[in-house]
Every structure is written in structure tokens, then in C-alpha cells.
Write a protein that holds these residues in place. Structure first.
Motif, PDB file in Angstrom:
ATOM      1  N   GLY A 307       0.808  -1.221   0.000  1.00  0.00           N
ATOM      2  CA  GLY A 307       0.000   0.000   0.000  1.00  0.00           C
ATOM      3  C   GLY A 307       0.839   1.268   0.000  1.00  0.00           C
ATOM      4  N   LEU A 308       2.085   1.180   0.434  1.00  0.00           N
ATOM      5  CA  LEU A 308       2.922   2.385   0.522  1.00  0.00           C
ATOM      6  C   LEU A 308       3.365   2.873  -0.857  1.00  0.00           C
ATOM      7  CD1 LEU A 308       5.259   1.511   3.540  1.00  0.00           C
ATOM      8  CD2 LEU A 308       3.372   3.154   3.495  1.00  0.00           C
ATOM      9  N   GLY A 309       3.467   1.930  -1.812  1.00  0.00           N
ATOM     10  CA  GLY A 309       3.866   2.303  -3.173  1.00  0.00           C
ATOM     11  C   GLY A 309       5.331   2.698  -3.314  1.00  0.00           C
ATOM     12  N   VAL A 310       6.174   2.390  -2.343  1.00  0.00           N
ATOM     13  CA  VAL A 310       7.590   2.777  -2.444  1.00  0.00           C
ATOM     14  C   VAL A 310       8.530   1.564  -2.419  1.00  0.00           C
ATOM     15  CG1 VAL A 310       7.231   5.030  -1.377  1.00  0.00           C
ATOM     16  CG2 VAL A 310       7.873   3.086   0.063  1.00  0.00           C
ATOM     17  N   VAL A 311       7.939   0.378  -2.321  1.00  0.00           N
ATOM     18  CA  VAL A 311       8.764  -0.829  -2.165  1.00  0.00           C
ATOM     19  C   VAL A 311       8.907  -1.511  -3.526  1.00  0.00           C
ATOM     20  CG1 VAL A 311       8.881  -3.083  -1.016  1.00  0.00           C
ATOM     21  CG2 VAL A 311       8.048  -1.087   0.235  1.00  0.00           C
TER      22      VAL A 311
END
Ligand code: PMV
Length: 329
Positions: A307-311
Motif C-alpha cells: 500500500g505504501l507504493g515505495v517498495v
């Protein structure tokens, strides 16, 4: 099969109480002890063959390593050759099942696999502690990958490093934890651990404070692991990790391993714990963040990270075993 050839599989390990700072740079003797969990399937598989070719040669993930890449491996090979009375060059072929040099401890699994394979190929019968002493001289954290499960590396006192090696704390089935590695970047890190540690020791006013705090963190981590208390281990491991990064950040020039995305992951894990998710973070000399959790919390941790969209991607791991000889004389 060549009679001087062996293949070994070894797992990486992730420190819960970190090693950062050497009292002897040549022997890789640490300023303090450390505690880790060996991780499956963060694996390196290494074949060592003595007697082939003219020079030592290392092929890592299909690419021939240059002199710098060979350096750590040669320290291990020379120690093994010395003990075995061997002069033959070695051919090493090594395969990592995860990104190299991105703070995922590939040097730990790599040097542990190399040590066990080289000893076996050279016909040496060495105890795990003796192998750990040799692996340590290739890469400090590798001395912990000689054992499965939870492992402590005693700093030791001897000037020759003979009492500075890993020892098992609890076997692989002591506590069924999961580790989700949030890969922020799989690129090689800018400053390797050896230079990073030297620079921190030379220029960071906070390194002594970090090392002193390890004295409290070791017994606290042992107690938390003995009791399988995630809440206690979370407290110790997170403060130890942040104090190590504080010492790195206070070096001159600063050593900034954690990226903005790493902090986003750290922040999300801390908030999730406040909401009852049994998880905590740790991070080494790179941008990737490792999230420890109970098996039942893993789906929510994965959801949270996605959900963070940065991984970039996630790798999931669990407690791993000691090195395994797959083939040998
Ligand atoms: O063993 P090295 O030289 O790769 O150093 C490892 C250092 C840390 O990963 C940051 C901490 C640790 O204890 O593994």
C-alpha cells in the motif's frame, strides 16, 4: 567429481543487535558482541574447487569478480590453505538467491558458504566455532551464518581473535518468526561496511555511545528471545538499529544509508504496531528495511508494504539452518 571440490549452501543472517565498529580491522574483531537470526531462503550456494587454473578465480552470479571482489574470499582461502598445507589456486562459483550488496547481508551467506566449502574441499575437519573464526576474517557478520536459528557473536578478548566467533543461542525451531524484506533498491551500496565502520570510528562522536548501549541490548535481546516476547524484542531491536544509524549519520562526512522510502516503511511499521500488528523493523548498511513479525501478522504486513507504493519488491524469510554441504569429498 573432482576430489578437491565441494558445494555448500549457507543462509544470510540479520542482526537484531548490530555489529558496527572494529577493534582490529585486519582480523575483523568487533568492538562489541551482536545477535542475529539466520534466514531462509536468503541463500548463497558456493562451489570451491582447488587445483584448477593458475590463479584464484571467483565467478559471482555469472560475472567474473575483479581483484576487489576477490579480496575477502582470498582471506578465507589463504587461511584454509595454510591449515591444510595446500598451495593450489581455487576456482569459486557462487550464486546468490537475492540482490548482492544492498544491505541484505549477502557477504555473510557468501563468506560462510565459501568457508565451509573450502574447508571441505581441502579435506579439513573443523568445528563450527573454528569455521566461524575463519569466516569472520572474510566478513565479520559471516561468522554468525555458521549456525542456524538465533546466534550470538561474542566480541572476545584474545588479540588473535580465537575467541571471537558465533555460537548458537536457540535452534531454528525455537520461535517461528517471519521476516519481510522491503527492497527499496537492489543497487549496490555506495559505502561498504568496512569503510563505513572505519569512517564512523574515526569521525563519529556517537560511536562510543552506540557501543556502550550494545552492552545493555545484548542481555535484553537474549531475554526477549528466550521468552519469545515480540514486544520486548521490538523495543530492543528498533532502538539498537536507530542508535547504529544515529552513529553513522553523525560521521563526517555523514553515512546516510536510509532513504526517504526506508523511513516511510519504518514509520508505517511503528504505526501498525500501535494498532496491534505484531511487527517491528530493522535495517543495516543499505536502504532496505526488514520487518520481523509473527506468522499470523505477515499478510497484513505485506498489505501494508504494498500500500505504501515505495517498495520495489518484497522477499519473505523465516528462521534458517546452519550451512549444508550439498556435494563434497
Ligand atoms: O559483516 P559486514 O562487514 O558486512 O558488516 C555487517 C554490518 C551490519 O550488517 C550493518 C550489522 C550486522 O551486525 O550485520
Amino acid at each position: 567429481m573432482n576430489s578437491r571440490q565441494a558445494t555448500v549452501r549457507a543462509c544470510a543472517n540479520i542482526a537484531l543487535v548490530k555489529y558496527w565498529g572494529k577493534r582490529d580491522a585486519r582480523l575483523n574483531l568487533p568492538l562489541a558482541g551482536s545477535i542475529s537470526l539466520t534466514l531462509d531462503p536468503l541463500i548463497t550456494t558456493t562451489t570451491v574447487c582447488f587445483g584448477d587454473g593458475e590463479h584464484d578465480r571467483l565467478v559471482l552470479d555469472g560475472a567474473v569478480a575483479g581483484p576487489a571482489g576477490l579480496d575477502k574470499a582470498r582471506r578465507v582461502l589463504d587461511l584454509i590453505r595454510e591449515r591444510a598445507g595446500l598451495r593450489a589456486p581455487a576456482r569459486i562459483e557462487s550464486q546468490n538467491a537475492f540482490p548482492t550488496a544492498a544491505g541484505l547481508a549477502s557477504s555473510a551467506s557468501g563468506l560462510a558458504a565459501l568457508t565451509v566449502a573450502a574447508a571441505r574441499a581441502a579435506g579439513l575437519e573443523l568445528s563450527p566455532a573454528e569455521l566461524s573464526v575463519i569466516a569472520r576474517q572474510g566478513s565479520g557478520s559471516a561468522c554468525r551464518s555458521l549456525f542456524g536459528g538465533f546466534v550470538e557473536w561474542d566480541a572476545g578478548r584474545a588479540a588473535d581473535g580465537s575467541d571471537s566467533h558465533g555460537r548458537p543461542l536457540h535452534p531454528v525451531d525455537h520461535w517461528d518468526l517471519r521476516v519481510v524484506v522491503a527492497v527499496i533498491s537492489s543497487r549496490r551500496k555506495a559505502v561498504g561496511s568496512t569503510r563505513g565502520m572505519t569512517d564512523t570510528r574515526r569521525t563519529s562522536p556517537y560511536l562510543d555511545a552506540f557501543v556502550a548501549s550494545v552492552g545493555e541490548d545484548l542481555p535484553a535481546a537474549r531475554r526477549a528471545i528466550d521468552a519469545r516476547s515480540l514486544a520486548e524484542l521490538a523495543r530492543v531491536a528498533e532502538r539498537n538499529c536507530l542508535r547504529m544509524h544515529a552513529a553513522m549519520l553523525a560521521a563526517d562526512p555523514p553515512l546516510v544509508y536510509l532513504q526517504p522510502q526506508s523511513w516511510q516503511v519504518i514509520d508505517a511499521v511503528r504505526r501498525a504496531r500501535d494498532e496491534g500488528i505484531a511487527a517491528f523493523f530493522t535495517a543495516d548498511a543499505g536502504p532496505n528495511v526488514k520487518v520481523f513479525c509473527l506468522p499470523e501478522a505477515q499478510p497484513r504486513v505485506l498489505q501494508l508494504l504494498e500500500g505504501l507504493g515505495v517498495v520495489e519488491r518484497v522477499i519473505t524469510a523465516r528462521p534458517g539452518p546452519a550451512p549444508v554441504v550439498l556435494e563434497g569429498p
